[in-house]
Design an enzyme around this catalytic site. Sequence first.
Site, short mmCIF file in Angstrom:
data_model
loop_
_atom_site.label_atom_id
_atom_site.label_comp_id
_atom_site.label_asym_id
_atom_site.label_seq_id
_atom_site.Cartn_x
_atom_site.Cartn_y
_atom_site.Cartn_z
N LYS A 13 48.19 2.54 -10.39
CA LYS A 13 49.24 1.51 -10.33
C LYS A 13 50.34 1.79 -11.36
O LYS A 13 51.53 1.75 -11.05
CB LYS A 13 48.66 0.10 -10.57
CG LYS A 13 47.59 -0.31 -9.56
CD LYS A 13 47.03 -1.69 -9.88
CE LYS A 13 46.31 -1.80 -11.20
NZ LYS A 13 45.09 -0.95 -11.31
N ARG A 88 45.81 -10.92 -11.19
CA ARG A 88 44.48 -10.31 -11.19
C ARG A 88 43.40 -11.29 -10.74
O ARG A 88 42.24 -10.93 -10.69
CB ARG A 88 44.16 -9.84 -12.59
CG ARG A 88 43.91 -8.35 -12.71
CD ARG A 88 43.55 -8.11 -14.15
NE ARG A 88 43.10 -6.78 -14.41
CZ ARG A 88 43.89 -5.76 -14.75
NH1 ARG A 88 45.19 -5.90 -14.77
NH2 ARG A 88 43.36 -4.61 -15.04
N ARG A 160 41.71 4.93 -24.37
CA ARG A 160 41.52 3.49 -24.52
C ARG A 160 40.03 3.17 -24.68
O ARG A 160 39.18 3.75 -24.01
CB ARG A 160 42.05 2.77 -23.27
CG ARG A 160 43.56 2.68 -23.25
CD ARG A 160 44.13 2.30 -21.89
NE ARG A 160 43.41 1.22 -21.21
CZ ARG A 160 43.74 0.74 -20.01
NH1 ARG A 160 44.79 1.24 -19.37
NH2 ARG A 160 43.06 -0.22 -19.45
N ARG A 171 34.74 -3.71 -15.89
CA ARG A 171 36.05 -3.88 -15.25
C ARG A 171 35.94 -3.75 -13.74
O ARG A 171 36.62 -4.46 -13.01
CB ARG A 171 37.03 -2.85 -15.81
CG ARG A 171 37.58 -3.30 -17.16
CD ARG A 171 38.15 -2.15 -17.93
NE ARG A 171 39.28 -1.55 -17.28
CZ ARG A 171 39.67 -0.30 -17.45
NH1 ARG A 171 38.99 0.50 -18.26
NH2 ARG A 171 40.72 0.16 -16.84
P1 ADP Z 1 46.05 2.10 -13.19
O1 ADP Z 1 47.37 1.64 -13.75
O2 ADP Z 1 45.86 1.72 -11.76
O3 ADP Z 1 44.89 1.70 -14.04
P2 ADP Z 1 46.96 4.80 -13.98
O4 ADP Z 1 48.32 4.91 -13.38
O5 ADP Z 1 46.87 4.58 -15.45
O6 ADP Z 1 46.08 3.71 -13.17
O7 ADP Z 1 46.15 6.14 -13.58
C1 ADP Z 1 44.82 6.36 -14.04
C2 ADP Z 1 44.66 7.84 -14.40
O8 ADP Z 1 44.74 8.64 -13.21
C3 ADP Z 1 45.75 8.38 -15.33
O9 ADP Z 1 45.16 9.33 -16.19
C4 ADP Z 1 46.75 9.06 -14.37
O10 ADP Z 1 47.41 10.15 -15.01
C5 ADP Z 1 45.84 9.55 -13.24
N1 ADP Z 1 46.47 9.45 -11.91
C6 ADP Z 1 47.25 8.46 -11.42
N2 ADP Z 1 47.60 8.70 -10.14
C7 ADP Z 1 47.00 9.86 -9.79
C8 ADP Z 1 46.95 10.64 -8.56
N3 ADP Z 1 47.58 10.24 -7.46
N4 ADP Z 1 46.23 11.78 -8.59
C9 ADP Z 1 45.56 12.18 -9.70
N5 ADP Z 1 45.57 11.49 -10.88
C10 ADP Z 1 46.28 10.34 -10.93
P1 ADP Z 2 43.74 -1.05 -15.53
O1 ADP Z 2 44.96 -0.96 -14.68
O2 ADP Z 2 43.15 0.27 -15.87
O3 ADP Z 2 42.72 -2.00 -15.00
P2 ADP Z 2 45.28 -2.68 -17.44
O4 ADP Z 2 46.03 -1.93 -18.47
O5 ADP Z 2 46.03 -3.27 -16.31
O6 ADP Z 2 44.13 -1.69 -16.93
O7 ADP Z 2 44.46 -3.86 -18.13
C1 ADP Z 2 43.64 -3.64 -19.26
C2 ADP Z 2 43.00 -4.94 -19.66
O8 ADP Z 2 44.01 -5.90 -20.07
C3 ADP Z 2 42.19 -5.67 -18.60
O9 ADP Z 2 40.88 -5.17 -18.46
C4 ADP Z 2 42.24 -7.11 -19.11
O10 ADP Z 2 41.35 -7.29 -20.20
C5 ADP Z 2 43.65 -7.21 -19.67
N1 ADP Z 2 44.58 -7.65 -18.61
C6 ADP Z 2 45.64 -6.96 -18.11
N2 ADP Z 2 46.27 -7.66 -17.15
C7 ADP Z 2 45.61 -8.85 -17.06
C8 ADP Z 2 45.77 -10.01 -16.25
N3 ADP Z 2 46.73 -10.10 -15.32
N4 ADP Z 2 44.90 -11.04 -16.45
C9 ADP Z 2 43.94 -10.97 -17.36
N5 ADP Z 2 43.71 -9.90 -18.13
C10 ADP Z 2 44.55 -8.85 -18.00
#
Ligand code: ADP
Ligand code: ADP
Length: 212
Positions: A13, A88, A160, A171
């Site tokens: 995302k 979320r 992280r 999660r």
């Molecule tokens: P989210 O915001 O949904 O948690 P991220 O954008 O942080 O996900 O992506 C999670 C990990 O996967 C990061 O290390 C990113 O560089 C990698 N990543 C994201 N999209 C792709 C893809 N289409 N193919 C391979 N790796 C990806």
């Molecule tokens: P990812 O895309 O990998 O799930 P995020 O960076 O979006 O990770 O979120 C990391 C953490 O921040 C979540 O596990 C939660 O603890 C908190 N968080 C982020 N967005 C929200 C939300 N909309 N509501 C509640 N907690 C949130």
Amino acid sequence: MRLVLLGPPGVGKGTQAVRLSKRLGVPHISTGDMFREALAKKTALGLSAKEYIDSGKLVPDDITIGLVRDRLENPDCAGGFILDGFPRDVAQAEALEKILEILGVSLDAAIYIGAGSRIVVKRIAGRRVCEGCGATYHISFNPPPEDGKCPKCGGRIYQRVDDRQEAVRERLKVYKALTEPVVDYYKGLGILKVVNGEEDANEVLEAIISMI
Ligand code: ADP
Ligand code: ADP
Ligand code: ZN
């Protein structure tokens, strides 16, 4: 363009939100990034969110909804925005509808980025982020430089705490129980779009662009 990006943790995302933000010229709003920035600055918000984030739980809705409301009221959101990581749970989705109604606008689409759990777990495990600017890397798919310094800002690149195994399990559980129903919520509103997140990042971006 007013968009919400949905999907499991690690699906990409944030990666897509950064690209869409550049392409569409609207701000990228990531609640996760906002919490991590607040934590780096040791503000009251950051400190109150820390234990939830580190253990993989949701930060309580009243905190998160207030944060997003303030952010969406900012004039830079008048022409659109990309929400990443919010809503979320269904309560947040309902609160977002109310906030947008008061602002006199509505969402154009909620984009669900999907991928199987093995792919998602691999992406999370290899994710590295920059402490300074929040840029995201991946040890295999987008490797950071060997000196561990961000090429964009010189910041330190780290893993992280919640990307380590125990918090990841929590999660994914939270995602299934609380966030998946949000996908149905937007299906009910008739604005849900689905893309395959298993492709490489450029292909996912083009798939999203062609849908909106
Ligand atoms: P989210 O915001 O949904 O948690 P991220 O954008 O942080 O996900 O992506 C999670 C990990 O996967 C990061 O290390 C990113 O560089 C990698 N990543 C994201 N999209 C792709 C893809 N289409 N193919 C391979 N790796 C990806
Ligand atoms: P990812 O895309 O990998 O799930 P995020 O960076 O979006 O990770 O979120 C990391 C953490 O921040 C979540 O596990 C939660 O603890 C908190 N968080 C982020 N967005 C929200 C939300 N909309 N509501 C509640 N907690 C949130
Ligand atoms: Zn950086």
